[in-house]
Write an enzyme that holds these catalytic residues in place. Sequence first.
Site, mmCIF file in Angstrom:
data_model
loop_
_atom_site.group_PDB
_atom_site.id
_atom_site.type_symbol
_atom_site.label_atom_id
_atom_site.label_comp_id
_atom_site.label_asym_id
_atom_site.label_seq_id
_atom_site.Cartn_x
_atom_site.Cartn_y
_atom_site.Cartn_z
ATOM 1 N N ASP A 52 0.812 -1.224 0.000
ATOM 2 C CA ASP A 52 0.000 0.000 0.000
ATOM 3 C C ASP A 52 0.846 1.275 0.000
ATOM 4 O OD1 ASP A 52 -1.881 -2.014 0.526
ATOM 5 O OD2 ASP A 52 -1.973 -1.528 2.666
ATOM 6 N N GLU A 222 -11.142 -1.331 -3.063
ATOM 7 C CA GLU A 222 -10.452 -0.566 -2.021
ATOM 8 C C GLU A 222 -9.325 0.242 -2.657
ATOM 9 O OE1 GLU A 222 -9.225 -3.816 0.417
ATOM 10 O OE2 GLU A 222 -7.478 -4.295 -0.803
#
Length: 642
Positions: A52, A222
Amino acid sequence: MATLPMKLATTALTVLLAAGVATAAPRAEAVAAPDLPTAVAGNPFVDGWYADPDTIVHGDTYWVYPTTSKTYAEQTYLDAFSSRDLVHWTKHSNVLTTAAVPWARYALWAPAPIARNGRYYLYFAANDIQSDSALGGIGVAVADHPAGPYRDAIGRPLIGQFHNGAQPIDQDVFIDDDGQAYVYYGGWGRANVAKLNPDMVSLGTFPDGSTFREITPAGYVEGPQMFKRGGKYYLMWSEGGWTGPDYSVSYAMADSPTGPFTRLDKVLAQDPAVARGSGHNSVVNVPGTDIWYIVYHRRPLGETDGNHRQLAYDRLHFNADGTIRRVTMKVQDDFADDNAHGWKTYGGAWTVPGGRLQAAASAGGKALLDTNFGDFTQDTDVTITSGGGDAGLVFRATRAAVGVDGYAGYYAGITPAGRVVLGRADNSWTPLASAPLAVDVGTTYRLRVTAVGTSIRVYVGDLTTPKIGVTDATFASGGNGVRVFNAAAAFDDVAVGPAVGGEVNLARGRPATGSTPCAAGEGPEKAVNGTVTGGNSDKFCSAVPGAWLTVDLGASRSISRFEVAHAQAGGEDAGFNTRAFSLSVSNDGTTWRRAVGVTGNGAATTVHPVTGVAGRYVRLDVTTPTGNADPATRVYELRAFG
């Protein structure tokens, strides 16, 4: 130090992406922004399990902030990495920990950095809340330096509840040209945007009085990321499951930072030859240029643990209309960062001084990348530094282990004894070919191997005329690397990519039609996509009696050899190999001339040399689909060579 009050998503990778070195290099003058095709010093660009990544530029230094990719309970801290030259990276440990956030306990995720008001802000998610009754969500921390230490800015979550069904995780912060800041976020398949007030620690409202506006595009799961280019707003997000191979990145474009956002395309996905689970990205632009990069995490092919994710970056290209081209995950390493992240060694002693991978003399020591290429070209600089043995390239390698011939695959090497050699290993050595070649100790030679189907070509120095050319069907795909045998050597400028030169597979990428497929994802196009490494769905499958497959070569072409990669070439049981079939050619797609007939086949890949055969269309007709009575034909590749 001056800071830029904007998200790195709209600025630069000039010296971005993360560090795998323990200490910072001596400060030097800033290096000009590079125009790179990929991370030329190697992906992953930082050691360790991270995910991420988000990025920002402060003055002349670029920063990346990732999630620590461990179990939720162990995710209690965030590290950062900085660089000024895109090559040498400095690690900054524990820039934020749960000890600095009283309400955060674990699952510290997806840090989003921004600079404003002379302060450095880091937005984060914590506690992975599953309902509004739980304490957690998106928080904001602040520091006086981009390396921290960051501390909780408001003593509570900034967004601590579900709105519009969006779990409060995976935040991204963006400041528009008019100074308005926005936070984009959301899990559980829903995405929201909210305004941030100028203080950056409280939420504003939209003109209709609402605080949260849903912007969920089709396919969203997401990891939203916002950036602006050419007056257009780009929203990127991740699709698929984060632990699975299908994790990927798609995008939309809009005229407003709040959308609407209509899904346009998938721009980053797994490559079965390079890595899986590629997703949750950020985007960076070299200031003052139109050079862009995508920074993301991915899972090495040999790893099955969901948390074994690494950081990578590749070039991001745009079409004339502003749409984004699909990203190619490239494989290169020039060792300029003086490390070998992403390589595994088997025997021997390996070091990386002075920007080269060096191997001491050993009996078969090798270093391999975690790749799985079938058709490819590998280029590498090879320098024998001492000894009378040989050094060179390993390819299509599996089952690697310590030992002279401790792998299953091919090897092409050079020796001061005056030869270039090619052979295959499978716990024993089988020579395939050799040719005379003057090789001097201390001289660097550019070695190239091009493999397409059963065709293998070896080049040294002259990359247009092969020194060796053979056909061998033993190994269809596997890892790439380097090896020494009773010689010390240095290796540099490794690149592995699509096949160039050598024989041309006339059928690759051409229009294909066939009988009704077993499943929607197993159509005839899979038999001409140039790979057998994409798993059990990377094939043409048809359970229709008398299954057939036709390829349009575009024009009449002379053909010297056909190859068919059957079920076993793609990793399935040998009993599923096509038992009986024929190959025909046609000039008009109607009148066919039979060129090859096969009965009783049990091989994974069949090779069919032909003479006097030409046509625009190639057709495979199956009479017996398998050797085990299964009714489905399985063809991973149909190749035709001129």
